[in-house]
Design an enzyme around this catalytic site. Structure first.
Site, PDB file in Angstrom:
ATOM      1  CD  GLU A  43      42.452  -9.217  22.020  1.00 55.95           C
ATOM      2  OE1 GLU A  43      43.557  -9.797  22.002  1.00 55.95           O
ATOM      3  OE2 GLU A  43      41.440  -9.673  21.470  1.00 55.95           O
ATOM      4  CG  ASP A  95      48.305   5.697  23.510  1.00 51.80           C
ATOM      5  OD1 ASP A  95      47.741   4.978  24.345  1.00 51.80           O
ATOM      6  OD2 ASP A  95      49.291   6.406  23.787  1.00 51.80           O
ATOM      7  CG  ASP A 118      56.772  -5.328  24.347  1.00 51.94           C
ATOM      8  OD1 ASP A 118      57.585  -5.898  25.109  1.00 51.94           O
ATOM      9  OD2 ASP A 118      57.112  -4.770  23.289  1.00 51.94           O
ATOM     10  CG  ASP A 154      54.797 -15.597  27.824  1.00 49.40           C
ATOM     11  OD1 ASP A 154      54.368 -14.433  27.693  1.00 49.40           O
ATOM     12  OD2 ASP A 154      55.742 -16.037  27.148  1.00 49.40           O
ATOM     13  CB  THR A 193      48.015 -17.989  20.130  1.00 46.32           C
ATOM     14  OG1 THR A 193      48.889 -17.644  21.224  1.00 46.32           O
ATOM     15  CG2 THR A 193      46.661 -17.325  20.330  1.00 46.32           C
ATOM     16  CE  LYS A 194      51.002 -19.192  14.175  1.00 48.24           C
ATOM     17  NZ  LYS A 194      51.380 -18.912  12.773  1.00 48.24           N
ATOM     18  CG  PHE A 195      52.910 -15.360  21.797  1.00 50.22           C
ATOM     19  CD1 PHE A 195      53.976 -14.612  21.335  1.00 50.22           C
ATOM     20  CD2 PHE A 195      52.568 -15.253  23.133  1.00 50.22           C
ATOM     21  CE1 PHE A 195      54.684 -13.777  22.173  1.00 50.22           C
ATOM     22  CE2 PHE A 195      53.260 -14.425  23.988  1.00 50.22           C
ATOM     23  CZ  PHE A 195      54.335 -13.685  23.503  1.00 50.22           C
TER      24      PHE A 195
END
Length: 214
Positions: A43, A95, A118, A154, A193-195
């Site tokens: 991941e 990285d 991001d 998203d 998730t909360k996100f």
């Protein structure tokens, strides 16, 4: 870090974690680190570890490796893993591209997951996005035949970029090419998730993409 995160770091980092920059040259000995030979799931960008810990707990037959630059996030992930009694997880700080280029052999990975990276929403920052042709080509080369690349975001524009980049990679095949837009249905096994809930609350659609290495 919070006090709890610092305690988790102190308890587990020496056993479960390492810095990418401190790895010895050559292939990362994951079999030795995990103490077994098992399918390896990577991941990239595990954030605060909410999804990572649950998915590792749900698939004890696989070795899970998370790479993340944010130290408190890795500490929180180790704390979550401790609370779930997860034994099949190791973490790396640094990285992911360096890890893949210098320490992962071609065909070594059963799955690569990139969840909600991001988005760098400003146009002048798009070049900083993780999902770019060179990175996807590198990931594809490290997947075993039949290995899976799973992406989720998203941000509509980033989702379209992900789709465009992955469709252009000849080593990958979209498992849902016949679905509307080529998007995968949201897998029930990927925790909400909360996100992700916040994204829904703010009216953003979450897109999943699933590709297989042919």
């Amino acid at each position: 870090m919070t006090a709890g995160q610092q305690r988790a770091w102190d308890r587990h980092w020496s056993e479960l974690g390492d810095d990418v920059s401190a790895l010895p040259p050559g292939r990362l000995d994951t079999d030795g680190w995990f103490g077994r030979d098992a399918p390896l799931v990577l991941e990239i960008g595990s954030g605060m570890g909410e999804t990572t810990a649950q998915l590792a707990a749900a698939r004890p037959e696989a070795n899970h490796l998370a790479v993340e630059v944010y130290k408190p996030g890795l500490a929180q992930l180790m704390l979550r893993a401790e609370n779930l009694d997860v034994r099949n997880l190791r973490v790396l700080r640094g990285d992911a591209t360096v890890l893949l280029e210098q320490h992962v052999e071609p065909g070594a990975l059963a799955e690569v997951r990139i969840y909600f990276p991001d988005p760098w929403p400003k146009k002048r920052h798009h070049k900083r996005r993780l999902v770019q042709p060179r990175t996807v080509e590198l990931i594809a080369s490290r997947l075993a035949v039949g290995g899976i690349l799973h992406l989720a975001t998203d941000w509509e524009h980033y989702a379209e970029q992900m789709l465009e980049v992955c469709e252009a990679e000849p080593a990958l095949r979209n498992l849902h090419a016949d679905a509307p837009g080529g998007w995968a249905p949201r897998p029930e096994w990927r925790p909400v998730t909360k996100f992700e809930n916040r994204a829904h609350d703010e009216g953003r659609v979450v897109h999943d993409l699933l590709y297989v290495r042919d």
